[in-house]
Write a protein that holds these residues in place. Sequence first.
Motif, short mmCIF file in Angstrom:
data_model
loop_
_atom_site.label_atom_id
_atom_site.label_comp_id
_atom_site.label_asym_id
_atom_site.label_seq_id
_atom_site.Cartn_x
_atom_site.Cartn_y
_atom_site.Cartn_z
N GLY A 1 4.45 -11.88 17.34
CA GLY A 1 4.21 -12.17 18.75
C GLY A 1 2.73 -12.19 19.10
O GLY A 1 2.24 -13.12 19.74
N SER A 2 2.00 -11.17 18.68
CA SER A 2 0.58 -11.10 19.03
C SER A 2 -0.21 -12.21 18.37
O SER A 2 -1.08 -12.83 19.01
CB SER A 2 0.01 -9.73 18.63
OG SER A 2 0.21 -9.49 17.24
N SER A 3 0.07 -12.51 17.11
CA SER A 3 -0.67 -13.56 16.42
C SER A 3 -0.31 -14.94 16.97
O SER A 3 -1.18 -15.80 17.13
CB SER A 3 -0.39 -13.50 14.91
OG SER A 3 0.99 -13.59 14.65
N GLU A 4 0.96 -15.14 17.29
CA GLU A 4 1.39 -16.43 17.84
C GLU A 4 0.76 -16.65 19.22
O GLU A 4 0.28 -17.76 19.52
CB GLU A 4 2.91 -16.46 17.96
CG GLU A 4 3.49 -17.82 18.27
CD GLU A 4 3.56 -18.72 17.05
OE1 GLU A 4 3.68 -19.94 17.22
OE2 GLU A 4 3.49 -18.19 15.93
N PHE A 5 0.76 -15.61 20.03
CA PHE A 5 0.18 -15.74 21.37
C PHE A 5 -1.31 -16.01 21.30
O PHE A 5 -1.83 -16.88 22.01
CB PHE A 5 0.44 -14.45 22.17
CG PHE A 5 -0.11 -14.47 23.56
CD1 PHE A 5 0.54 -15.17 24.56
CD2 PHE A 5 -1.29 -13.81 23.86
CE1 PHE A 5 0.03 -15.20 25.85
CE2 PHE A 5 -1.81 -13.83 25.14
CZ PHE A 5 -1.14 -14.54 26.14
N LEU A 6 -2.00 -15.28 20.45
CA LEU A 6 -3.44 -15.45 20.33
C LEU A 6 -3.78 -16.84 19.82
O LEU A 6 -4.72 -17.50 20.31
CB LEU A 6 -4.02 -14.38 19.41
CG LEU A 6 -5.56 -14.31 19.33
CD1 LEU A 6 -6.14 -14.05 20.70
CD2 LEU A 6 -5.97 -13.20 18.36
N ALA A 7 -3.03 -17.32 18.83
CA ALA A 7 -3.27 -18.66 18.30
C ALA A 7 -3.02 -19.72 19.36
O ALA A 7 -3.76 -20.71 19.46
CB ALA A 7 -2.39 -18.91 17.08
N GLY A 8 -1.98 -19.52 20.17
CA GLY A 8 -1.68 -20.48 21.22
C GLY A 8 -2.76 -20.51 22.29
O GLY A 8 -3.19 -21.58 22.73
N VAL A 9 -3.24 -19.33 22.68
CA VAL A 9 -4.28 -19.26 23.71
C VAL A 9 -5.58 -19.88 23.22
O VAL A 9 -6.29 -20.57 23.97
CB VAL A 9 -4.51 -17.79 24.13
CG1 VAL A 9 -5.75 -17.66 25.01
CG2 VAL A 9 -3.29 -17.27 24.86
N LEU A 10 -5.91 -19.66 21.94
CA LEU A 10 -7.16 -20.18 21.38
C LEU A 10 -7.00 -21.61 20.84
O LEU A 10 -7.95 -22.16 20.29
CB LEU A 10 -7.64 -19.27 20.24
CG LEU A 10 -7.98 -17.83 20.63
CD1 LEU A 10 -8.40 -17.03 19.41
CD2 LEU A 10 -9.08 -17.81 21.69
N ILE B 1 11.12 2.56 23.69
CA ILE B 1 9.82 1.96 23.36
C ILE B 1 10.00 0.83 22.35
O ILE B 1 9.36 -0.22 22.45
CB ILE B 1 8.86 3.03 22.81
CG1 ILE B 1 8.51 4.03 23.92
CG2 ILE B 1 7.61 2.39 22.23
CD1 ILE B 1 7.62 5.16 23.47
N ALA B 2 10.88 1.04 21.36
CA ALA B 2 11.13 0.00 20.36
C ALA B 2 11.67 -1.27 21.02
O ALA B 2 11.24 -2.39 20.70
CB ALA B 2 12.11 0.50 19.29
N ALA B 3 12.62 -1.11 21.94
CA ALA B 3 13.18 -2.27 22.63
C ALA B 3 12.12 -2.97 23.46
O ALA B 3 12.05 -4.21 23.50
CB ALA B 3 14.36 -1.83 23.52
N GLY B 4 11.27 -2.18 24.11
CA GLY B 4 10.20 -2.77 24.92
C GLY B 4 9.22 -3.57 24.09
O GLY B 4 8.84 -4.70 24.43
N LEU B 5 8.80 -2.99 22.97
CA LEU B 5 7.86 -3.69 22.09
C LEU B 5 8.50 -4.94 21.48
O LEU B 5 7.84 -5.98 21.35
CB LEU B 5 7.39 -2.75 20.97
CG LEU B 5 6.45 -1.62 21.38
CD1 LEU B 5 6.16 -0.71 20.19
CD2 LEU B 5 5.15 -2.19 21.92
N GLY B 6 9.77 -4.82 21.13
CA GLY B 6 10.46 -5.99 20.58
C GLY B 6 10.55 -7.12 21.59
O GLY B 6 10.33 -8.29 21.26
N ALA B 7 10.87 -6.75 22.83
CA ALA B 7 10.96 -7.77 23.89
C ALA B 7 9.60 -8.43 24.12
O ALA B 7 9.50 -9.64 24.31
CB ALA B 7 11.49 -7.15 25.17
N ILE B 8 8.55 -7.61 24.11
CA ILE B 8 7.20 -8.16 24.29
C ILE B 8 6.86 -9.10 23.14
O ILE B 8 6.26 -10.16 23.34
CB ILE B 8 6.17 -7.02 24.39
CG1 ILE B 8 6.38 -6.24 25.69
CG2 ILE B 8 4.75 -7.57 24.31
CD1 ILE B 8 5.52 -4.99 25.80
N GLY B 9 7.26 -8.72 21.92
CA GLY B 9 7.00 -9.58 20.77
C GLY B 9 7.69 -10.92 20.89
O GLY B 9 7.08 -11.97 20.64
N VAL B 10 8.96 -10.92 21.28
CA VAL B 10 9.70 -12.17 21.45
C VAL B 10 9.07 -13.03 22.55
O VAL B 10 8.89 -14.24 22.40
CB VAL B 10 11.18 -11.89 21.77
CG1 VAL B 10 11.91 -13.18 22.14
CG2 VAL B 10 11.86 -11.23 20.57
#
Length: 555
Positions: free
Chosen positions: A22-31, A206-215
Amino acid sequence: MRDRRPLLAATAGAVAALVYFGSSEFLAGVLALTSAPLLILGQTVIPLVPTPLIKAAIAVFGTNDKLALVITIAVVGVVIGGIIGWIGVRRRSLSLVLLAGFGALPIILQFTAGGSLTGMVPAVVGVVLGCAAYLGLLRLAEVDEAPAALAEVDEAPAPAVRSTGAEATRILTTGETTGGPVGTTEAPDVRADDPRGPDRRLFFGIAAGLGAIGVAAIAAGQSAAVLARNAAGAVAQFVLPRPAASAPPIPDGADLEIDSLAPIITPNSEFYRIDTALVPPAVDAGSWSLRIHGMVDREVTVTMEELLALPLEEHYVTLTCVSNEVGGDLIGNAKWLGYPIRELLARAGPTSGADMVLSGSDDGFTASTPLEVLTDDRAALLAVGMNGKPLPRDHGFPARLVVPGLYGFVSATKWVTSLEVTRFADKQAYWTTRGWSTHGPVLVASRVDVPRSGVRVRADGGRVVAAGMAWAQHTGIGQVQVRLDEGDWQTAQLSEELNVDTWRQWRIDLTGVSSGSHTVTVRAIDKDGNVQISDRRPAIPGSATGLHARDLTVE
């Protein structure tokens, strides 16, 4: 008490994978980078996928095949993350190394492919955040499971023991006991609803929250990438010149204007896209050039500036994919602007013995096209425009090949940068090495668009209208016949023809149709008298065949 640490550790690993993607995909999309790990892994996987599996994916997902691949890779990555997390129950250091190594794989793939340091940033950030999420969740899991050993203690209270004075003195001075608890002290009662319960709920929360943020981050990154791709594909600075030879006006009656019938001209946004590029290359028109080489008298290089200065021509041409199933929609018709390929090849002067042109794309794809097809009088173009606009990035900007009469896998190279004149005996193209045919001529085909399959139709005095499309590129459609159930073939009305390189619409009034279930079947005949093949066969290696039929219920 059952040890739940493996489950918690596996969950931590799976969530870490989601955070990484999620973080890498988002960053690549923004940049606006094309180096997101999901894309790099997908582009690596595509050449390794067996041909039957590719065919099945296209048949099931159609133009969404690439999205399906990205989702599949993400799911597999989450499963791998879960396995790595499970290893961490006993081998914390090993699991962390494996997780970091898994995240570093796209970085290594990009580096070996000559990627830039900037392009590696999304994956590096993803690795750091993914490992941090993993370690943080493991700490929560350890807090949850730390008292697990105490659960082995018998929960029944031990009998009270009265200590002697001497024993009490020894306990006070040393803190030791010889057996049971002092006085009436009892063994600790460890139960599932002790403070461990809230910790476990906190872990999963917390795991569910992080997973949702990743998706969500994956979805956002994909959306940002699409927006950036569309913006790049539009190329506001790229201005098409006025054609030296315009396409003839669309004749009256070319479009029958029937609801649910495909229009005679396919809008750019609805034109099918099937290729091997998970992300369309971002090719700069200013630095683009086409190299013509191989078995030629002289090597020729054409820049975009030189190409746009040539007398460009407009032609309506229908393109279709060899993977198109009977009655499928992997076909479209557009007005293309470009320069005849035969003129470019004439500059280079193909030498005796050459019979094939191996076209190469910026993304590494190759296609084998018969030399004779590119040098005859058909409108085979090096195209720069589509329906009056610059080529969209998804469809080959800044230049692609458009060849009437051949399926795209042997002719319609996008982002084309090279034309190598050679021989079929000496070179093989991308799909040829995977068992597909070498020449790929388009077969006579047709489909029923109206009525839609399975719909309930109200007959008008026993009359039902059926309509659809038929094509036989570079030969032209001569006739379309329609059959109701197992009745006789009836001749349908054809729309006016744009040219022999485009599809045509057809319609027919079926009369005397009774209420109940019926089947409408269509077949086409080209201008040379070739009747559409009725025998069913799959697309590989040359094209799917068979007659298209639609079931309907008449009220």
